[in-house]
Design an enzyme around this catalytic site. Structure first.
Site, PDB file in Angstrom:
ATOM      1  N   ALA A 113      92.134  34.541  42.886  1.00  0.00           N
ATOM      2  CA  ALA A 113      92.387  35.993  42.798  1.00  0.00           C
ATOM      3  C   ALA A 113      93.269  36.451  41.468  1.00  0.00           C
ATOM      4  O   ALA A 113      93.653  35.497  40.978  1.00  0.00           O
ATOM      5  CB  ALA A 113      93.177  36.426  44.003  1.00  0.00           C
ATOM      6  N   LYS A 114      93.077  37.595  41.221  1.00  0.00           N
ATOM      7  CA  LYS A 114      93.998  38.148  39.964  1.00  0.00           C
ATOM      8  C   LYS A 114      94.355  39.658  40.406  1.00  0.00           C
ATOM      9  O   LYS A 114      93.542  40.389  40.971  1.00  0.00           O
ATOM     10  CB  LYS A 114      93.205  37.946  38.704  1.00  0.00           C
ATOM     11  CG  LYS A 114      94.091  37.761  37.253  1.00  0.00           C
ATOM     12  CD  LYS A 114      94.616  36.478  37.303  1.00  0.00           C
ATOM     13  CE  LYS A 114      95.120  36.213  36.197  1.00  0.00           C
ATOM     14  NZ  LYS A 114      95.658  34.720  35.556  1.00  0.00           N
ATOM     15  N   GLY A 115      95.350  39.930  39.538  1.00  0.00           N
ATOM     16  CA  GLY A 115      95.833  41.476  39.809  1.00  0.00           C
ATOM     17  C   GLY A 115      96.438  41.899  38.414  1.00  0.00           C
ATOM     18  O   GLY A 115      96.641  41.049  37.528  1.00  0.00           O
TER      19      GLY A 115
END
Ligand code: GLU
Length: 424
Positions: A113-115
Site C-alpha cells: 500500500a502507499k499513502g
C-alpha cells in the site's frame, strides 16, 4: 499468454506506466495466466479524502489525502505515507504496487500500500503538520489497522508524524495500538535499527552486487543522489565498508570531491543547517543532474522517481546502479542501461531494508518485546543478502536483468498465494 493489451511502451514516462511495463514483461517471462495478471495489475482499494485544516493564520485550507492498497494477498498491506507537493493518485498507485513486489521479494508476510498528502511540509509549521496528520489518520481509521493496513514513513514524514498517527488511531480504538504503524520513535515502540534500515539494506545490496562484479569496495568510488534518510545512511555505511563517496547531493545541488567526502561531517553540517547541504565546504559544487553522469563505479539514486530517463541514461558511466529511491529509473531508460552493460540492483530489492525492519518493529510490538539492535541488523542483513542471491540466480536462470528477475520472484510468489487463496 494471449494478452488483452500490448506491452505498454508509451512516449510519456510516468511511474505507474514504468511499473506496469516491467510487470508486463515479468508476467510474460513467467507465463502468468491472464486471469491472475488482471487481478495483480489492479489496485484492491483506492481512497481519496479531503482534509480541511485550520492553518496558523486562522484560514482553512483543504488538502487532498490518498491511500491506495494495491494488494493484501500476502497479508495486511504495508507502505509509507508521503507528504510532498508532487503527490498524486497515479504516483501513489505505482508506489503501492511497488510495495507489494518489494514485500514479496524479501519474503515478508505483507501486501502493498502507499499513502500521501498533497502538501509542502517544508512550508508548514509543526502544529499544521500535526493537525494534517491527525485529520488524515482519522479519515483513514477504517482503512488502517495492525491486521489490515500498516503505514510507515516515506518522503516528507518521519517518527514524529508516525507518533501522531499512532496516537490518533489509538483514540479511535479507545486503547493504545502501537502495531498500527511502524517507523515510530523508540519510546513509542519503534525498533532499534529502523532509522538507518533502508540505507543499511542499500549498503548490503551494493556490497553483494560489487562482489558479483568483482569491484573491490576499498577501491570503489560512489556517487549518492539524495541526502535524506536513505542516501545519507547508505553513504555513511558504504564509507564505513571502505568505499570512497566522491559525490553527494540534495535539492541545493551536488557536492563533489575526488578525494572523498567525509560523510559524518556532511551529515553534521546538514543537521546544523536546517536539513540542507547548501554552503557545504570541502567540495566542488555541481549541478544536481551532473552527479548522475560522473565517472564512478557505483551510483546510488536515493532521491525520488524518474531521475534516470532517456535524457541522461546514455551518459551514465557507473558500472552498478543501486536504487535507494522508489522508481528512480524510467522504463525506457532500462533498455539503454542494460545495453550498456550496467548492472541495476532494482528498488524493490535494494531499498527493501526499510520495510524489512518495519516488519521486525511490528513483530516486536505484537510480542510486547524489544530486540537488540544487533539482532535487528543481523536478521535484516541476512534477509537482504538472501533476497539478492535469489534475484541474481533467477536473473541467470531466465536470462533477464536483475530488475525483471526481482519482478519475476515477486509476481510468482503473489500469484501462487492468490491461487491457493482463490477468489469469488
Ligand atoms: N516508505 C518505505 C518504502 O518505500 C518504507 C515502508 C514501510 O516500512 O512500510 O519502502
Amino acid at each position: 499468454m494471449g494478452y488483452i493489451e500490448p506491452a505498454p511502451i508509451r512516449d510519456k514516462e510516468n511511474p505507474f506506466e514504468s511499473m506496469m511495463s516491467r510487470f508486463h514483461i515479468a508476467s510474460q517471462a513467467l507465463g502468468l495466466e491472464d486471469e491472475v495478471y488482471n487481478v495483480l495489475k489492479s489496485p484492491a482499494k483506492q481512497v481519496v479524502v479531503s482534509l480541511p485544516i485550520t492553518m496558523d493564520d486562522g484560514s482553512i485550507k483543504v488538502f487532498e489525502g490518498y491511500r491506495v492498497i494495491h494488494s493484501n494477498i500476502l497479508g495486511p498491506s504495508k507502505g509509507g505515507i508521503r507528504f510532498d507537493p508532487g503527490v498524486n493518485l497515479d504516483e501513489v498507485k505505482a508506489l503501492a504496487a511497488w510495495m507489494t513486489w518489494k514485500c514479496a521479494v524479501v519474503d515478508i508476510p505483507y501486501g502493498g500500500a502507499k499513502g500521501g498528502i498533497n502538501c509542502n511540509p517544508r512550508e508548514m509549521s509543526s502544529g499544521e503538520v500535526e493537525r494534517l496528520t491527525r485529520a488524515y489518520t482519522s479519515a483513514m481509521s477504517e482503512i488502517f489497522g495492525p491486521d489490515k493496513d500498516i503505514p510507515a514513513p516515506d518522503m516528507g514524514t518521519g517518527p514524529k508524524e508516525m507518533a501522531w498517527l499512532m496516537d490518533e488511531y489509538s483514540r479511535t480504538q479507545g486503547m493504545t495500538v502501537n502495531s498500527v504503524v511502524t517507523g515510530k520513535p523508540l519510546v513509542l515502540g519503534g525498533s532499534l535499527g529502523r532509522t538507518e534500515a533502508t540505507g543499511r539494506g542499500v549498503m548490503v545490496t551494493a556490497l553483494s552486487a560489487m562482489e558479483k562484479l568483482k569491484i573491490n569496495p576499498y577501491k570503489a568510488t560512489v556517487a549518492v543522489q539524495g541526502f535524506g534518510n536513505v542516501g545519507s545512511f547508505a553513504a555513511l555505511l558504504l564509507e564505513e565498508r571502505g568505499a570512497k563517496i566522491v559525490a553527494v547531493s540534495d535539492l541545493s545541488g551536488a557536492y563533489y570531491n575526488e578525494k572523498g567526502i567525509d560523510i559524518q561531517k556532511a551529515i553534521d553540517y546538514r543537521n546544523s543547517n536546517k536539513g540542507s547541504l547548501e554552503g557545504y565546504e570541502g567540495a566542488e559544487v555541481l549541478d544536481g543532474e551532473e552527479l548522475l553522469v560522473l565517472e564512478v563505479d557505483v551510483l546510488v539514486p536515493a532521491a525520488k522517481e524518474d531521475v534516470i530517463t532517456t535524457h541522461n541514461a546514455e551518459q551514465i558511466k557507473a558500472k552498478l546502479i543501486v536504487e535507494g529511491a522508489n522508481g528512480p529509473t524510467s522504463y525506457k531508460a532500462d533498455a539503454i542501461i542494460n545495453d550498456n552493460g550496467i548492472m541495476v540492483a532494482p528498488d524493490i530489492l535494494a531499498n527493501a531494508g526499510g520495510v524489512t525492519v518495519s516488519y521486525f518493529e511490528w513483530v516486536q510490538n505484537r510480542l510486547g518485546y524489544k530486540w537488540t539492535g544487533e539482532r535487528v541488523n543481523r536478521r535484516s542483513d541476512r534477509i537482504m543478502k538472501d533476497a539478492f542471491d535469489h534475484v541474481y540466480s533467477v536473473a541467470k536462470e531466465y536470462n533477464v536483468s536483475m530488475r525483471i528477475a526481482a519482478y519475476i520472484v515477486a509476481i510468482d510468489k503473489v500469484a501462487k498465494t492468490y491461487k491457493y487463496r482463490g477468489g469469488f
